[in-house]
Design a protein around this motif. Structure first.
Motif, PDB file in Angstrom:
ATOM      1  N   LEU A 105       0.835  -1.200   0.000  1.00  0.00           N
ATOM      2  CA  LEU A 105       0.000   0.000   0.000  1.00  0.00           C
ATOM      3  C   LEU A 105       0.870   1.250   0.000  1.00  0.00           C
ATOM      4  N   SER A 106       0.388   2.293  -0.660  1.00  0.00           N
ATOM      5  CA  SER A 106       1.077   3.580  -0.660  1.00  0.00           C
ATOM      6  C   SER A 106       0.778   4.330   0.632  1.00  0.00           C
ATOM      7  N   PRO A 107       1.600   5.330   0.986  1.00  0.00           N
ATOM      8  CA  PRO A 107       1.283   6.124   2.177  1.00  0.00           C
ATOM      9  C   PRO A 107      -0.113   6.726   2.147  1.00  0.00           C
ATOM     10  N   MET A 108      -0.558   7.249   0.998  1.00  0.00           N
ATOM     11  CA  MET A 108      -1.896   7.825   0.929  1.00  0.00           C
ATOM     12  C   MET A 108      -2.967   6.766   1.181  1.00  0.00           C
ATOM     13  N   GLU A 109      -2.767   5.570   0.633  1.00  0.00           N
ATOM     14  CA  GLU A 109      -3.731   4.497   0.866  1.00  0.00           C
ATOM     15  C   GLU A 109      -3.773   4.106   2.338  1.00  0.00           C
ATOM     16  N   ILE A 110      -2.637   4.097   2.982  1.00  0.00           N
ATOM     17  CA  ILE A 110      -2.591   3.742   4.402  1.00  0.00           C
ATOM     18  C   ILE A 110      -3.330   4.788   5.227  1.00  0.00           C
ATOM     19  N   ILE A 111      -3.098   6.056   4.930  1.00  0.00           N
ATOM     20  CA  ILE A 111      -3.809   7.125   5.639  1.00  0.00           C
ATOM     21  C   ILE A 111      -5.319   6.981   5.440  1.00  0.00           C
ATOM     22  N   GLN A 112      -5.745   6.641   4.230  1.00  0.00           N
ATOM     23  CA  GLN A 112      -7.175   6.449   3.974  1.00  0.00           C
ATOM     24  C   GLN A 112      -7.740   5.283   4.772  1.00  0.00           C
ATOM     25  N   THR A 113      -6.933   4.214   4.980  1.00  0.00           N
ATOM     26  CA  THR A 113      -7.469   3.087   5.745  1.00  0.00           C
ATOM     27  C   THR A 113      -7.826   3.511   7.156  1.00  0.00           C
ATOM     28  N   PHE A 114      -6.974   4.335   7.807  1.00  0.00           N
ATOM     29  CA  PHE A 114      -7.262   4.695   9.196  1.00  0.00           C
ATOM     30  C   PHE A 114      -8.144   5.926   9.335  1.00  0.00           C
ATOM     31  N   SER A 115      -8.511   6.541   8.222  1.00  0.00           N
ATOM     32  CA  SER A 115      -9.366   7.729   8.302  1.00  0.00           C
ATOM     33  C   SER A 115     -10.680   7.480   7.575  1.00  0.00           C
ATOM     34  N   ARG A 116     -10.739   7.776   6.298  1.00  0.00           N
ATOM     35  CA  ARG A 116     -11.999   7.664   5.560  1.00  0.00           C
ATOM     36  C   ARG A 116     -12.571   6.250   5.580  1.00  0.00           C
ATOM     37  N   ASN A 117     -11.735   5.250   5.259  1.00  0.00           N
ATOM     38  CA  ASN A 117     -12.244   3.878   5.171  1.00  0.00           C
ATOM     39  C   ASN A 117     -12.841   3.405   6.486  1.00  0.00           C
ATOM     40  N   ASN A 118     -12.082   3.593   7.578  1.00  0.00           N
ATOM     41  CA  ASN A 118     -12.591   3.126   8.860  1.00  0.00           C
ATOM     42  C   ASN A 118     -13.856   3.869   9.278  1.00  0.00           C
ATOM     43  N   ALA A 119     -13.899   5.167   9.030  1.00  0.00           N
ATOM     44  CA  ALA A 119     -15.090   5.930   9.390  1.00  0.00           C
ATOM     45  C   ALA A 119     -16.311   5.419   8.625  1.00  0.00           C
ATOM     46  N   GLU A 120     -16.138   5.147   7.352  1.00  0.00           N
ATOM     47  CA  GLU A 120     -17.255   4.658   6.547  1.00  0.00           C
ATOM     48  C   GLU A 120     -17.697   3.279   7.006  1.00  0.00           C
ATOM     49  N   MET A 121     -16.770   2.366   7.194  1.00  0.00           N
ATOM     50  CA  MET A 121     -17.155   0.995   7.529  1.00  0.00           C
ATOM     51  C   MET A 121     -17.704   0.873   8.941  1.00  0.00           C
ATOM     52  N   LEU A 122     -17.286   1.758   9.848  1.00  0.00           N
ATOM     53  CA  LEU A 122     -17.801   1.743  11.214  1.00  0.00           C
ATOM     54  C   LEU A 122     -19.064   2.592  11.372  1.00  0.00           C
ATOM     55  N   GLY A 123     -19.485   3.245  10.296  1.00  0.00           N
ATOM     56  CA  GLY A 123     -20.717   4.028  10.336  1.00  0.00           C
ATOM     57  C   GLY A 123     -20.605   5.329  11.103  1.00  0.00           C
ATOM     58  N   ILE A 124     -19.385   5.899  11.159  1.00  0.00           N
ATOM     59  CA  ILE A 124     -19.188   7.146  11.907  1.00  0.00           C
ATOM     60  C   ILE A 124     -18.698   8.264  10.992  1.00  0.00           C
ATOM     61  N   ASP A 125     -18.892   8.112   9.681  1.00  0.00           N
ATOM     62  CA  ASP A 125     -18.325   9.060   8.728  1.00  0.00           C
ATOM     63  C   ASP A 125     -19.024  10.411   8.711  1.00  0.00           C
ATOM     64  N   GLN A 126     -20.194  10.542   9.325  1.00  0.00           N
ATOM     65  CA  GLN A 126     -20.809  11.861   9.437  1.00  0.00           C
ATOM     66  C   GLN A 126     -20.021  12.772  10.369  1.00  0.00           C
ATOM     67  N   GLU A 127     -19.273  12.154  11.285  1.00  0.00           N
ATOM     68  CA  GLU A 127     -18.544  12.925  12.296  1.00  0.00           C
ATOM     69  C   GLU A 127     -17.027  12.857  12.125  1.00  0.00           C
ATOM     70  N   PHE A 128     -16.544  11.763  11.608  1.00  0.00           N
ATOM     71  CA  PHE A 128     -15.108  11.493  11.654  1.00  0.00           C
ATOM     72  C   PHE A 128     -14.584  11.032  10.300  1.00  0.00           C
ATOM     73  N   GLY A 129     -13.266  10.870  10.229  1.00  0.00           N
ATOM     74  CA  GLY A 129     -12.638  10.268   9.063  1.00  0.00           C
ATOM     75  C   GLY A 129     -11.949  11.262   8.161  1.00  0.00           C
ATOM     76  N   ILE A 130     -12.698  12.207   7.623  1.00  0.00           N
ATOM     77  CA  ILE A 130     -12.134  13.232   6.744  1.00  0.00           C
ATOM     78  C   ILE A 130     -12.156  14.562   7.482  1.00  0.00           C
ATOM     79  N   LEU A 131     -11.105  15.347   7.325  1.00  0.00           N
ATOM     80  CA  LEU A 131     -11.072  16.679   7.930  1.00  0.00           C
ATOM     81  C   LEU A 131     -11.828  17.635   7.025  1.00  0.00           C
ATOM     82  N   ALA A 132     -12.976  18.092   7.495  1.00  0.00           N
ATOM     83  CA  ALA A 132     -13.848  18.969   6.712  1.00  0.00           C
ATOM     84  C   ALA A 132     -14.703  19.791   7.666  1.00  0.00           C
ATOM     85  N   LYS A 133     -15.240  20.869   7.158  1.00  0.00           N
ATOM     86  CA  LYS A 133     -16.077  21.763   7.961  1.00  0.00           C
ATOM     87  C   LYS A 133     -17.226  20.991   8.584  1.00  0.00           C
TER      88      LYS A 133
END
Length: 427
Positions: free
Chosen positions: A365-393
């Motif tokens: 895996l590339s560094p960007m892919e690894i960062i996505q696993t612990f941020s966006r991917n995990n937030a989506e699969m755990l059902g917490i992506d409305q609050e967490f995962g991606i840094l956004a307003k």
């Protein structure tokens, strides 16, 4: 307030809107932002945090206007620094008690949310409510509350029939379970497995409660069974054989996520090899001197003489191959380690998450892919992506400040200058 800071603040307030309350803000300026979405890094960004959330993100503005921030606000110049989302650990353990020291250790290593995948005390629901209210003494916690297991494990095997399994699902959901998990593993023939009828009942009852369903598996046959029964997340990778192409296609088609736990597989044998990382201060800060001495003597001798060493090593190598296969097939990979739990496992909370990053890199895996696993991917699969995962307003202000670019080398995730948890610097 110094004029240079004030100039930035007015322009940022204008860009982010006039909706700010009188609550203090923390304003991070001139950072290179890696937001977790997979988008390219954004240089010279300003991130405003207020009341535990991200109030706004924008290019660091230039201008000649002056405006004061609410009382108690702080401006932090991050020129030359990098900001990433906090680490979400999709497979961790918080226990045995007490909780707070373990959650604190996770947070000090940059883990801002962790799952607790074994058993939790009945006060977990109240504990999570206090965390939601801002009482954060360490990483946020999500829990399975109870793990359905086969004999002889107690707790875990008290319920015997499908009807009892359904009632137990009702009970743990009422007590605050975020997920429902079954454990299917004969441990090399030492234990019986949960029956298909039992696991089907657990999966069905969890579905009725609209709960995400997880499974511990080792063998491909058990992975196939539980996927057919409607699991959402395999909490470990298949480790008895290389995954065939038809199964990777099934996982993708059914949107089943997989959490490889390479750090866990390695730790079943690596301490018997005198691994160099045990001399690293970054590793050692997760252990007392007494525990470190025990690891380097008794644990090392135990693993070096373990007759199961070849099997453990083989499972590790198969896991690495399967990680690459899953990634290439487009299956969503989560991020987890099995860290924590019984202390004599030495699955070091916090360090294991950084070790996992190295091992995912080694698996392809590339560094960007690894960062996505612990941020966006995990937030989506755990059902917490409305609050967490991606840094956004509007999202939770859980983020890390690094002194080196993790896209150059994923081990630069270890260069944490600051951990912000709910918008507050964690110390």
């Amino acid at each position: 307030m110094p004029r240079a800071h004030a100039l930035l603040v007015f322009a940022a307030a204008a860009l982010f809107g006039a909706g700010a309350s009188a609550q203090p803000m923390t304003v991070l300026t001139h950072a290179t932002l890696i937001d977790g979405s997979g988008s390219p890094p954004q240089p010279d960004m300003t991130i405003m945090m207020q009341s535990g959330r991200i109030f706004g993100i924008s290019p660091t503005p230039q201008g000649n206007f002056v405006m004061e921030l609410p009382a108690g606000s702080a401006i932090v110049n991050l020129a030359g620094k990098f900001v990433t989302p906090g680490i979400i650990n999709g497979h961790g353990h918080v226990g045995p008690p007490p909780r707070d020291p373990q959650l604190r250790q996770y947070a000090l290593y940059g883990v801002t949310t962790t799952t607790s995948m074994y058993f939790d005390q009945d006060d977990i629901q109240q504990f999570k409510e206090r965390q939601k209210a801002g009482e954060l003494h360490g990483a946020r916690i999500l829990t399975v509350m109870y793990r359905f297991m086969s004999p002889p494990f107690i707790p875990g095997s008290e319920v015997k029939t499908p009807d009892e399994a359904r009632a137990k699902v009702d009970e743990i959901v009422a007590k605050g379970a975020d997920f429902v998990k079954v454990w299917i593993d004969a441990q090399g023939g030492r234990y019986p497995k949960l029956s298909p009828e039992f696991t089907a009942a657990v999966m069905d009852q969890a579905r009725r409660h609209d709960k995400i369903r997880m499974a511990h598996i080792f063998e491909l046959a058990d992975a196939r069974r539980i996927v057919d029964q409607g699991v959402n997340i395999l909490a470990h990778d298949v480790r008895d054989q290389v995954i065939p192409d038809d199964f990777t296609a099934t996982l993708k088609d059914r949107n089943v996520s997989v959490i490889p736990t390479l750090a866990r597989e390695e730790a079943m044998f690596v301490f018997g090899d005198s691994p160099g990382f045990t001399d690293n201060p970054f590793f050692q800060k997760g252990l007392t001197p007494e525990r470190l001495a025990l690891l380097k003597t008794k644990k090392r001798e135990e693993q070096a003489s373990d007759p199961a060493r070849p099997q453990f090593h083989n499972a590790f190598e198969i896991d690495k191959i399967n990680v690459k296969k899953l990634r290439d097939a487009g299956v969503r990979l989560g991020f987890g380690t099995d860290s924590g739990g019984e202390p004599n496992r030495f699955f070091i909370q916090g360090f294991f998450e950084h070790r996992q990053m190295e091992l995912l890199r080694d698996a392809g895996l590339s560094p960007m892919e690894i960062i996505q696993t612990f941020s966006r991917n995990n937030a989506e699969m755990l059902g917490i992506d409305q609050e967490f995962g991606i840094l956004a307003k509007g999202k939770a202000a859980d983020l890390l400040v690094l002194t080196k670019n993790p896209l150059d080398d994923i081990t630069n995730m270890r260069t944490m200058e600051a951990v912000y948890l709910g918008g507050r610097k964690f110390e």
